[in-house]
Design an enzyme around this catalytic site. Structure first.
Site, PDB file in Angstrom:
ATOM      1  N   SER A   1       3.034 -17.324  25.164  1.00  0.00           N
ATOM      2  CA  SER A   1       2.196 -18.476  24.801  1.00  0.00           C
ATOM      3  C   SER A   1       1.956 -18.601  23.294  1.00  0.00           C
ATOM      4  CB  SER A   1       0.855 -18.410  25.544  1.00  0.00           C
ATOM      5  OG  SER A   1       1.052 -18.561  26.922  1.00  0.00           O
TER       6      SER A   1
ATOM      7  N   GLY B   1      -5.188 -15.829  41.712  1.00  0.00           N
ATOM      8  CA  GLY B   1      -5.331 -17.172  41.132  1.00  0.00           C
ATOM      9  C   GLY B   1      -4.086 -18.027  41.257  1.00  0.00           C
ATOM     10  N   ALA B   2      -2.929 -17.471  40.855  1.00  0.00           N
ATOM     11  CA  ALA B   2      -1.682 -18.246  40.901  1.00  0.00           C
ATOM     12  C   ALA B   2      -1.265 -18.489  42.346  1.00  0.00           C
ATOM     13  CB  ALA B   2      -0.581 -17.529  40.136  1.00  0.00           C
TER      14      ALA B   2
ATOM     15  N   LYS C   1      -8.159 -15.272  36.500  1.00  0.00           N
ATOM     16  CA  LYS C   1      -8.184 -16.705  36.847  1.00  0.00           C
ATOM     17  C   LYS C   1      -9.304 -17.083  37.815  1.00  0.00           C
ATOM     18  CE  LYS C   1      -3.283 -17.411  36.010  1.00  0.00           C
ATOM     19  NZ  LYS C   1      -2.023 -17.955  36.482  1.00  0.00           N
TER      20      LYS C   1
ATOM     21  N   ASP D   1      -1.547 -24.607  36.664  1.00  0.00           N
ATOM     22  CA  ASP D   1      -0.507 -23.746  37.243  1.00  0.00           C
ATOM     23  C   ASP D   1       0.296 -24.458  38.323  1.00  0.00           C
ATOM     24  OD1 ASP D   1      -0.539 -21.345  35.900  1.00  0.00           O
ATOM     25  OD2 ASP D   1      -2.039 -20.416  37.175  1.00  0.00           O
TER      26      ASP D   1
ATOM     27  N   HIS E   1     -13.402   4.653   7.685  1.00  0.00           N
ATOM     28  CA  HIS E   1     -12.639   4.432   8.920  1.00  0.00           C
ATOM     29  C   HIS E   1     -13.334   5.085  10.102  1.00  0.00           C
ATOM     30  CE1 HIS E   1      -9.836   4.028   5.592  1.00  0.00           C
ATOM     31  NE2 HIS E   1      -9.107   3.244   6.369  1.00  0.00           N
TER      32      HIS E   1
ATOM     33  N   GLN F   1       3.225 -25.861  33.013  1.00  0.00           N
ATOM     34  CA  GLN F   1       1.758 -25.756  32.936  1.00  0.00           C
ATOM     35  C   GLN F   1       1.257 -25.866  31.500  1.00  0.00           C
ATOM     36  OE1 GLN F   1      -0.145 -22.884  31.694  1.00  0.00           O
ATOM     37  NE2 GLN F   1       1.764 -21.975  30.993  1.00  0.00           N
TER      38      GLN F   1
ATOM     39  N   ARG G   1      -7.081 -10.411  52.328  1.00  0.00           N
ATOM     40  CA  ARG G   1      -7.071 -11.461  51.287  1.00  0.00           C
ATOM     41  C   ARG G   1      -6.086 -12.567  51.664  1.00  0.00           C
ATOM     42  NH1 ARG G   1      -7.240 -10.470  45.130  1.00  0.00           N
ATOM     43  NH2 ARG G   1      -7.999 -12.567  45.313  1.00  0.00           N
TER      44      ARG G   1
ATOM     45  N   ARG H   1      -7.266  -9.039  12.505  1.00  0.00           N
ATOM     46  CA  ARG H   1      -6.186  -8.962  11.515  1.00  0.00           C
ATOM     47  C   ARG H   1      -5.576 -10.342  11.249  1.00  0.00           C
ATOM     48  NH1 ARG H   1      -4.911  -3.730  10.667  1.00  0.00           N
ATOM     49  NH2 ARG H   1      -5.596  -2.161  12.158  1.00  0.00           N
TER      50      ARG H   1
ATOM     51  N   GLU I   1       0.874  -1.177   0.000  1.00  0.00           N
ATOM     52  CA  GLU I   1       0.000   0.000   0.000  1.00  0.00           C
ATOM     53  C   GLU I   1       0.908   1.223   0.000  1.00  0.00           C
ATOM     54  OE1 GLU I   1      -3.703   2.030   2.438  1.00  0.00           O
ATOM     55  OE2 GLU I   1      -2.076   1.125   3.593  1.00  0.00           O
TER      56      GLU I   1
ATOM     57  N   LYS J   1     -14.099  -1.838   1.954  1.00  0.00           N
ATOM     58  CA  LYS J   1     -13.169  -1.801   3.085  1.00  0.00           C
ATOM     59  C   LYS J   1     -13.740  -0.934   4.197  1.00  0.00           C
ATOM     60  CE  LYS J   1      -8.801  -0.232   4.926  1.00  0.00           C
ATOM     61  NZ  LYS J   1      -7.688   0.707   4.860  1.00  0.00           N
TER      62      LYS J   1
ATOM     63  N   GLY K   1      10.095 -18.304  36.227  1.00  0.00           N
ATOM     64  CA  GLY K   1       8.730 -18.426  35.727  1.00  0.00           C
ATOM     65  C   GLY K   1       8.663 -19.194  34.420  1.00  0.00           C
TER      66      GLY K   1
END
Length: 516
Positions: free
Chosen positions: A256, A376-377, A303, A340, A132, A491, A401, A197, A42, A159, A484
């Site tokens: 990942s 979560g972890a 999580k 985990d 757009h 995991q 907590r 995309r 383009e 488009k 980690g």
């Protein structure tokens, strides 16, 4: 298989936006685009610092190594051209006459453009009529009406680009794309729109935009050509490709996609795995409810919220109160589990086993195991350590907590402020499960360096960077560390097997992550 050309399963094109000050620079970039694997370029005429329409367009058309799409975007549609409209449209008409393969004319300008053409449209040149929206993504009905207006203007290719305020906005655009009777380019801008995309070939989009360099984009959220081809296996995607992804906020740091897509490619598994920047998990699952959306990994901060979204939760995950892996079963039901704690605990045990005489049972038995974080972890690690016979202590920014989780696992609670002065014994284990020390805040650490001497092993769930400040200071204090990355690989084994039904390619996973 660089560029993935060997097995092209779709006709969707990759278009490289070319923005430069001079025509010579543009021609260099076009050569790069060809080498990178783009199908067309383009040419953003509005980026040129000086522009002689007749000679410059002629030079570009004749010397471009790839088919050309000419765009001359005005400021009122998000471009850089601020001159008069007649000259702008004349330049696009000239591009058509001189042999451009495509030109892009804005919907707001197409009537004026068509009038000036007097019906003398080039047979070779396809006209893309574009719209757009930099504010949001309209409703399905409004998008349908927009496409109808673009079609009615005489467009060869429709488009439109909208802006994602939420990742679920992309679903409406997929719906329009898959049902379109004419060639269509439909993009959703911004990080939350990345899926639009990458998945063009699955839903039948005419082309997607891929940049030559990270950050050098012509619209927000464009991936690089290299990532489209080499991470997302773009050429191999098709209507029956299964969709997987990692749900998080933030999520762009995740490794990942590298891991799973490479593994999918190595065995010819027809799936694609993407980062999914998600605000609300319940809305995500409600919106993307088809079997095509086959599996999800889950990271901070979702999580715990994800537990309630699942139709069935593995008993261990239910006990922990956190899910990091969701699989959509053939009946459409969502099954959640937690991989985990297996990944982290086995990596920690391996290092402890190596530093102690061979013994039966877990090397964690009887150890004081301090978990930083109650999310979560944190829950997963606390549960895993308790199961192995460790005495668990929870340290968290908010003491309440920490207390809640400590009560569940039968442990002790601390506020994070107390941690540096907490050392009732030596030879303790420390596990950070928070995002403290993660990029970009790499100078942060949850505990003073002086306090680390009371520990025999320090684990950090953060893996960007691989060696956090916490781990670096532990090493400097002569303490064993577990990164980690090791938890991440551990995991991922079980998740991959649940996603694909195939054995995890453990050596490949280790090899991919060796560079991080």
């Amino acid at each position: 298989m660089e560029g993935g050309e060997a097995m092209r399963r779709n006709q969707t094109l990759i278009c490289a936006p070319i923005m430069a000050d001079t025509v010579d620079q543009m021609l260099n970039l076009m050569q790069n685009a060809k080498t990178s694997g783009a199908d067309l370029v383009e040419v953003r005429l509005d980026s040129l610092k000086s522009f002689n329409p007749q000679s410059d367009i002629d030079t570009i058309v004749k010397q471009s190594p790839l088919p050309t799409l000419f765009t001359y975007r005005p400021t009122w549609e998000g471009g850089q051209y601020a001159g008069d409209e007649a000259s702008r449209l004349d330049a696009l008409r000239l591009a058509m006459e001189l042999g451009a393969d495509y030109i892009d004319v804005e919907l707001k300008a197409i009537d004026e453009f068509n009038t000036a053409l007097h019906g003398n449209k080039s047979a070779k040149c396809k006209v893309i009529v574009s719209s757009h929206n930099y504010d949001n993504t309209p409703s399905s009905e409004e998008l349908g009406n927009l496409v109808a207006r673009i079609q009615a203007s005489g467009a060869d290719i429709v488009k439109f680009a909208t802006t994602a305020l939420d990742i679920t906005d992309v679903a409406r655009v997929f719906q329009i794309t898959v049902h379109s009777q004419v060639p269509i380019i439909a993009m959703v801008m911004g990080e939350k729109g990345l899926m639009s995309r990458i998945l063009c070939p699955k839903f039948g989009g005419y082309l997607t935009f891929g940049t030559l360099e990270v950050g050098k984009v012509s619209a927000p959220g464009q991936p690089t050509i290299k990532d489209l081809l080499n991470i997302y296996n773009f050429r191999q995607l098709g209507p029956d490709t299964k969709i997987f992804g990692i749900i998080g906020k933030p999520v762009s740091h995740s490794k990942s996609p590298l891991l799973y897509n490479e593994a999918f490619r190595s065995v010819g598994f027809n799936g694609v795995y993407m980062p999914l920047l998600v605000d609300d998990v319940a809305t995500l699952f409600r919106t993307y409810s088809s079997l095509d959306f086959a599996g999800f990994s889950c990271t901070i901060p979702h999580k715990e919220a994800i537990v309630d979204c699942c139709d069935e939760v593995d008993p261990t995950a239910k006990l922990i109160g956190a899910v990091n892996c969701v699989v959509r079963r053939p009946d459409g039901k969502l099954f959640g589990c937690n991989t985990d704690y297996v990944g982290a605990i086995s990596a920690i045990e391996e290092v402890l086993q190596g530093s102690q005489p061979i013994m039966s049972g877990s090397p964690l038995a009887g150890k004081l195991f301090v978990v930083i974080g109650a999310g979560g972890a944190g829950k997963a690690l606390a549960y895993g350590a308790k199961e192995k016979g460790a005495r668990v202590v929870i340290a968290n920014r908010t003491y309440e907590r920490a207390r809640e989780l400590a009560d569940v696992v039968g442990g002790q609670a601390l506020s994070l402020d107390e941690l540096s002065n907490f050392h009732p014994e030596t030879d303790m284990i420390l596990a950070n499960t928070t995002s403290i020390g993660m990029q970009p805040k790499v100078d942060d650490t949850p505990i003073s360096k002086e306090a680390l001497r009371y520990y025999s092993l320090v684990f950090d769930a953060v893996y960007t960077p691989k060696i956090t400040r916490l781990l670096r200071e532990a090493q400097e204090s002569g303490v064993n560390i577990v990164t980690g990355v090791e938890m991440f690989i551990g995991q991922a084994y079980e998740q991959y097997e649940r996603f694909t039904g195939l054995p995890a390619p453990k050596e490949l996973f280790k090899k991919i992550m060796a560079g991080y």
